[in-house]
Every structure is written in C-alpha cells, then in structure tokens.
Design an enzyme around this catalytic site. Sequence first.
Site, PDB file in Angstrom:
ATOM      1  N   LYS A 104       0.837  -1.203   0.000  1.00 45.54           N
ATOM      2  CA  LYS A 104       0.000   0.000   0.000  1.00 45.54           C
ATOM      3  C   LYS A 104       0.871   1.252   0.000  1.00 45.54           C
ATOM      4  O   LYS A 104       2.016   1.206   0.459  1.00 45.54           O
ATOM      5  CB  LYS A 104      -0.855   0.028   1.280  1.00 45.54           C
ATOM      6  CG  LYS A 104      -1.970  -0.987   1.307  1.00 45.54           C
ATOM      7  CD  LYS A 104      -2.779  -0.886   2.591  1.00 45.54           C
ATOM      8  CE  LYS A 104      -3.898  -1.905   2.613  1.00 45.54           C
ATOM      9  NZ  LYS A 104      -4.949  -1.653   1.623  1.00 45.54           N
ATOM     10  N   ARG A 110     -10.494 -11.449   1.485  1.00 46.04           N
ATOM     11  CA  ARG A 110     -11.340 -12.487   0.876  1.00 46.04           C
ATOM     12  C   ARG A 110     -10.644 -13.836   0.870  1.00 46.04           C
ATOM     13  O   ARG A 110     -11.285 -14.875   0.864  1.00 46.04           O
ATOM     14  CB  ARG A 110     -11.760 -12.035  -0.533  1.00 46.04           C
ATOM     15  CG  ARG A 110     -10.627 -11.804  -1.468  1.00 46.04           C
ATOM     16  CD  ARG A 110     -11.013 -10.941  -2.675  1.00 46.04           C
ATOM     17  NE  ARG A 110     -11.053  -9.504  -2.366  1.00 46.04           N
ATOM     18  CZ  ARG A 110     -11.359  -8.565  -3.247  1.00 46.04           C
ATOM     19  NH1 ARG A 110     -11.687  -8.893  -4.485  1.00 46.04           N
ATOM     20  NH2 ARG A 110     -11.352  -7.291  -2.898  1.00 46.04           N
TER      21      ARG A 110
HETATM   22  N1  BES Z   1      -8.281  -3.774   4.229  1.00 48.35           N
HETATM   23  C1  BES Z   1      -8.366  -3.320   2.887  1.00 48.35           C
HETATM   24  C2  BES Z   1      -9.641  -2.506   2.627  1.00 48.35           C
HETATM   25  C3  BES Z   1      -9.670  -1.133   3.184  1.00 48.35           C
HETATM   26  C4  BES Z   1      -8.948  -0.123   2.591  1.00 48.35           C
HETATM   27  C5  BES Z   1     -10.512  -0.834   4.226  1.00 48.35           C
HETATM   28  C6  BES Z   1      -9.027   1.161   3.088  1.00 48.35           C
HETATM   29  C7  BES Z   1     -10.589   0.439   4.710  1.00 48.35           C
HETATM   30  C8  BES Z   1      -9.865   1.444   4.161  1.00 48.35           C
HETATM   31  C9  BES Z   1      -8.368  -4.513   1.932  1.00 48.35           C
HETATM   32  O1  BES Z   1      -7.613  -5.583   2.319  1.00 48.35           O
HETATM   33  C10 BES Z   1      -7.821  -4.028   0.645  1.00 48.35           C
HETATM   34  O2  BES Z   1      -6.683  -3.668   0.622  1.00 48.35           O
HETATM   35  N2  BES Z   1      -8.640  -4.016  -0.380  1.00 48.35           N
HETATM   36  C11 BES Z   1      -8.234  -3.533  -1.647  1.00 48.35           C
HETATM   37  C12 BES Z   1      -8.815  -4.454  -2.696  1.00 48.35           C
HETATM   38  C13 BES Z   1      -8.266  -4.212  -4.067  1.00 48.35           C
HETATM   39  C14 BES Z   1      -6.803  -4.623  -4.116  1.00 48.35           C
HETATM   40  C15 BES Z   1      -9.073  -5.012  -5.064  1.00 48.35           C
HETATM   41  C16 BES Z   1      -8.784  -2.119  -1.810  1.00 48.35           C
HETATM   42  O3  BES Z   1      -9.870  -1.840  -1.347  1.00 48.35           O
HETATM   43  O4  BES Z   1      -8.056  -1.302  -2.367  1.00 48.35           O
HETATM   44 MN    MN Z   2      -5.606  -5.399   1.711  1.00 43.55          MN
END
Ligand code: BES
Ligand code: MN
Length: 488
Positions: free
Chosen positions: A274, A348
Amino acid sequence: MQFTAKVSDISKQRSACAIIAVDAKNRLTSCGEALDKASGGAIAKILKRGDLGAKLASTLLLSLLEGPADRVLLVRSNDGVLSQANFRKMAKASATAVTSLKDACSYLTELEVTDADSAWQAQQLALAAGLATYKFTRCLSSVEGYPLKKFTVHVPDRKQLKAMDAAVEIGTAQAIGSNVARELGNLPGNICTPSYLATQARDLAKKHTKLTTSVLDTKKMQSLGMGAFLSVAKGSEEPPALIAMQYKGGKASDKPVVLVGKGITFDSGGISIKPGMAMDEMKFDMCGAASVFGVMNALLELQPAINVVGLVAAAENMPSGCASKPGDVVTSMSGKTIEILNTDAEGRLVLCDTLTYAAKYKPKAVIDIATLTGACVIALGNHATGLYANQQDLADKLLAAGERTGDRAWQMPLWDEYQSSLDSNFADMQNIGGREAGSVTAACFLSRFAEDYTWAHLDIAGSAWNSGANKGATGRPVPLLMEYLLGK
Ligand code: BES
Ligand code: MN
Ligand code: ZN
C-alpha cells in the site's frame, strides 16, 4: 457499568446530575418543571437568558442549584415529537457531557419519539452512555478512564418498568460489546497479533462455562487444505490463527448463527504494498474480528438462550521473501483454485476458507464481517455498513436490526452479472475484479464459498473506525449484530 431503569420521584431522586430536555420554545418536561420548582425558578431564568444553544442536542451543565440533584444538564430537543435520529443525537450529546461525573440520571425518557416506545428509548440511552464511557488508555503512561460508572434511566410509567429494565440491560450489553471491539481495534498491530487474539479467546472461555474456544494453527489449516488462508499469512513472522468461539446458550439441537470476522491484524498490502498515507490505519483491518469478540462478550453478559459460533480469521499481511506474489495460484479448502492478482485483496482469501470451514457447524445462517474494500468507503462513506446477502429474508432482518439500534446498513447488489469480472485464464477465479464496483465484486468472490447456507456479508470498511482527530474504532456493527441475534 451499573446501568439501571428506575421509577424515580424527581423531587427526591439524588444524583450527581439530572439530564432533562428543553424544547425549542424553552419549555421543560414535567420532571424538568419539578426541578425548576425545586431550584426556585433558577432553571427558567437561565433559559430565559438564552444560555442553552438553539441547535438540537446542545447541552448546558448547571451546578449549585437548589434541588435533589447536584447538577442539572439541559439538553435541547425540538417542539413536538422527536425523530429517532434526533433522540439519538440527544442521547449521545448528554452522555458525552456527563462522563466526568460519577453518576447521572436521564429523564429524556419523558420525550415522545416517532415509532419508538420507552423501552427503545431506554436501550438507546444505555447504549449511548456505555459508549461514551470508553477511552483508549492501554498504551498511555498515566491517563485514567472516565469516572461515570452509574447511569439511571427514568421510568415515567411504572407499567413500563420491566420492559425498560430489560432494554437497559440490552443497551448496556451492546455498549460493553462495542467497547470490547473498540479496544481490540485500537490496539496497535505489534500488540494485537493473531496469537494475541487467540489468547483473548482462550481467556474468555476460561472465565465462562457457556463458551468454548479452539484455535487452529498453521499445521491444522494445512491439513484442512486452507491454501487461500495460508497464502496471506506466509509472508509474515506472525503465525496465523483460525479461532473458534462457541457460545452455547440454547438447546444442543438449536442451529447456531455463525459469525465470521476478518482479522488481519495489520494489512501492509503484502507484495502489492500500500502507499504510505494513513497506512497505520490498517491496524484496524481486524475490526470484523473485533466485532465478533464484542458480540461474544455481549452474549456472555446477557446469556440469551441461543447458540452462536464466532470464527476469527486472524493473520498478518506482510511483504517478504516468503510472501505470495501477484500471479500465484492457490487452492482453497473448497477445492476451488484462485489466482492472486493483488496480494492486497487478502481479506477475501482468509475469509473464503473460513466460510468453507463454517459449514461444519450446520449453521442457521452465516454472517461475515470484514473491513473488506476501500471501494465500500467510496460508495457509502462512514455512515452505512455495506450489506450483501444470498437470501433476502436475512438481509431484511439485518437491515431492520441496524435501523432499530442506529447502527445502520445499506443493501448492495449481489447480482450474477458482476460475477464474470472474477474470470481468470489461469485458475477457477482471480482474487480481484476490475476497478469498478470493488465492494460488489469482493462480495461476489465470497459468495462462491457460501453457496451451501444462508449467508450475509457486512463490509464495514467505512463504519468500523473514524479517521482524523477522532481516530479510533467505533465498535460497529456490534449493536446491529446483537439486535439481530436477540431477534427482537
Ligand atoms: N483492508 C483493505 C480494505 C480497506 C482499505 C478498508 C481502506 C478500509 C480502508 C483490503 O484488504 C484491501 O486492501 N482491499 C483492496 C482491494 C483491491 C486490491 C481489489 C482495496 O480496497 O483497495
Ligand atoms: Mn488489503
Ligand atoms: Zn485488508
């Protein structure tokens, strides 16, 4: 917390603070009138000066008045019947204003609220007061918690006492559960690891006979073929844990509701790392798991005659030489293969194997709770939890439970048309859809592992914590889940 409902005579009821409503025309309720009389008209005089703000839920704390209460907290209401949302605002503002006192008695139950009885009001007041007393102090060297321990809800009509008393108990339990969830959520990732969560579950089982706990470790998960779950954990030094907590309050033959919580104790994104901005907030990526712990604690408070299983999928998502890479293909416990195109779509992956595992409990329903997608935050913001379900009856029940508690969800589509975005050339499916409808395609992914039972998915990415100055876990959706489980 010592929260109760009480038929009190306001002229004699001693407390550190009496909470009373004032309408837009500065009129008091009947208890308010009585307090004004006891103060020799001081309250009316202060109101005439215009010291209480006109905005709904404005508060003003008065001291040194003659009368049975050491203090009086005035709270602005509106003329006539209140909406449920406005009553909640008043409950929250008044609770926040008295947390530094040792006790308080709320007379807001004299108000009339649209489509809500006094038991509903009592529950909301207890919930708000319980939530207001929480403060994160665990990692501070000196600061103490709030002193408010005793909170009384005024019962205007003796006939309502029993119902209101039960409602206060439920509201209090919802607050206790929410605060447990908040504490776990707020704990930093270096303390709140998967092993730490497992210890919490074991400790809870030691204290309560109605709860049993078991923890599956890496080896056990390997033997079950949980290749998706393990693919997330393998980049981290912290071992994963699949934690099962069984609350047995009902008959052995009563089918349980199974709750499944996403417990990523820190989500760095893995190799698909990230960006740095606000990355600290990914310690909150276990708030789904925290809400399962919250519900378990609330159930143990109330001891209802139902069976509930809480499953927590705990792992840390880190980049390393051992981490999964984009393009890797893994086999889930269900036998379905998954191409990992983005290691940041890890929730997931731990959830799909846990959903497969959940079938062994022959559940009445399975509900997973997960901070699953940033896309859900874009779609709904902070106010609503995203709700998906493969059966409308379950969706309706969860929506209604959310409305009653003010911990609301909004239903999103789980249409077949979205499923094809998960098609892969190299496996049965890929772990991400495209850029569009990210929360929906994540739910579609999960739905493929929940085909054998009634299932709902709560995406709490927006509702589980606040950012900015009030950064911290909210404890949602513990009130919603408890309200649903108690089946009111
Ligand atoms: N934990 C995150 C989702 C999240 C992001 C929750 C920001 C709250 C605030 C999750 O694991 C994630 O990183 N999801 C990605 C999915 C994408 C790679 C398809 C996302 O939401 O960017
Ligand atoms: Mn994630
Ligand atoms: Zn995540």
